[in-house]
Design a protein around this motif. Structure first.
Motif, mmCIF file in Angstrom:
data_model
loop_
_atom_site.group_PDB
_atom_site.id
_atom_site.type_symbol
_atom_site.label_atom_id
_atom_site.label_comp_id
_atom_site.label_asym_id
_atom_site.label_seq_id
_atom_site.Cartn_x
_atom_site.Cartn_y
_atom_site.Cartn_z
ATOM 1 N N GLY A 129 0.911 -1.201 0.090
ATOM 2 C CA GLY A 129 0.038 0.111 0.066
ATOM 3 C C GLY A 129 0.876 1.446 0.128
ATOM 4 O O GLY A 129 2.131 1.339 -0.199
ATOM 5 N N ALA A 130 0.337 2.197 -0.002
ATOM 6 C CA ALA A 130 -1.003 2.602 0.595
ATOM 7 C C ALA A 130 -1.828 2.518 -0.888
ATOM 8 O O ALA A 130 -1.691 3.120 -1.654
ATOM 9 C CB ALA A 130 -1.301 3.914 1.192
ATOM 10 N N VAL A 131 -3.130 1.615 -0.664
ATOM 11 C CA VAL A 131 -4.112 1.618 -1.684
ATOM 12 C C VAL A 131 -5.100 2.956 -1.656
ATOM 13 O O VAL A 131 -5.444 3.084 -2.824
ATOM 14 C CB VAL A 131 -4.862 0.310 -1.897
ATOM 15 C CG1 VAL A 131 -3.876 -0.960 -2.081
ATOM 16 C CG2 VAL A 131 -5.394 0.035 -0.321
ATOM 17 N N ALA A 147 -3.289 -5.853 1.512
ATOM 18 C CA ALA A 147 -3.631 -4.539 0.891
ATOM 19 C C ALA A 147 -3.808 -3.569 2.208
ATOM 20 O O ALA A 147 -4.518 -3.970 3.258
ATOM 21 C CB ALA A 147 -4.570 -4.323 -0.126
ATOM 22 N N ARG A 185 0.934 6.517 -2.503
ATOM 23 C CA ARG A 185 -0.283 5.675 -2.924
ATOM 24 C C ARG A 185 0.289 4.764 -4.138
ATOM 25 O O ARG A 185 1.303 4.913 -5.103
ATOM 26 C CB ARG A 185 -1.306 6.632 -3.488
ATOM 27 C CG ARG A 185 -2.062 7.638 -2.547
ATOM 28 C CD ARG A 185 -3.129 6.511 -1.841
ATOM 29 N NE ARG A 185 -4.029 5.908 -2.934
ATOM 30 C CZ ARG A 185 -4.913 6.426 -3.674
ATOM 31 N NH1 ARG A 185 -5.373 8.018 -3.420
ATOM 32 N NH2 ARG A 185 -5.643 5.876 -4.382
#
Length: 213
Positions: free
Chosen positions: A132-134, A164, A145
């Motif tokens: 992640g970060a998703v 995730a 991201r």
């Protein structure tokens, strides 16, 4: 506790920012009642002595539900309190060093934001990776991201399971391109909820649907 990928389905992480008004042990119990499958203790504001006290109490509770306890970053404390494992970031203690010290039964998770980091973690002996970060994360506002395409590329590059992480909520979990994910990791979606048990139940149901889609 022997590790298997099903443990990663609903990975809950504690975080001091959640503006808690009551003891953490109570909130963890409610999360476990809701079906959390693995718990990471991440309380960076606590001293080692305070963290040890919390860890011992929470480990006993987790084990009564058959759920492993993972300690964030602090390898020495994780070993001292006989936690089930540790999760380390990219700049923390190297996975290979932890594996050499802790042995094969100790669960090691590693953060991976690229294919290179994921494959390196697997080669070093990690049991799983967190990717992640998703989504934008309230706990790590500067987190980089990654796209769904990157998530799929990273998780498919390794044979170890992956979760995730990053800003996942009931409202956006369906937007994740599952790929080969084994589960989701959440912080505020559980511990910031008004009804922790209900939030965990709903997240687990959605995570199950996602992983098996």
């Amino acid at each position: 506790m022997r590790f298997h990928k099903d443990m990663l389905l609903l990975y809950a992480i504690t975080e001091e920012y959640c503006n808690r008004q009551r003891p953490l042990i109570e909130m963890v119990k409610e999360a476990l009642e809701g079906g959390v499958t693995i718990l990471q203790l991440r309380e960076k504001h606590l001293s080692d002595e305070e963290l040890m006290t919390e860890a011992l109490e929470i480990k006993e509770l987790c084990h009564s539900y058959g759920v492993p306890l993972i300690i964030n970053d602090n390898v020495e404390l994780a070993l001292r309190c006989s936690a089930d494992g540790v999760h380390v970031g990219i700049e923390d203690t190297p996975v290979a060093e932890i594996r050499a010290k802790a042995g094969n039964d100790f669960i090691i998770g590693a953060t991976a934001k690229t294919v290179e980091q994921a494959t390196a973690a697997e080669l070093a002996g990690a049991d799983y990776i967190g990717v992640g970060a998703v989504f934008p994360s309230p706990t790590k506002q500067n987190a980089v991201r990654i796209t769904n395409a990157q998530l799929r590329e990273i998780t498919s590059a390794v044979s170890i399971p992956a979760v995730a992480i990053g800003g996942i909520t009931l409202g956006n979990i369906s937007q994740i391109d599952c790929g080969t994910l084994s589960g989701i990791a959440v912080v505020s979606a559980v511990f910031g909820a008004k009804d922790i048990t209900q939030a965990a139940k709903e997240l687990k149901a959605k995570a199950t649907a996602l992983v098996h889609s």
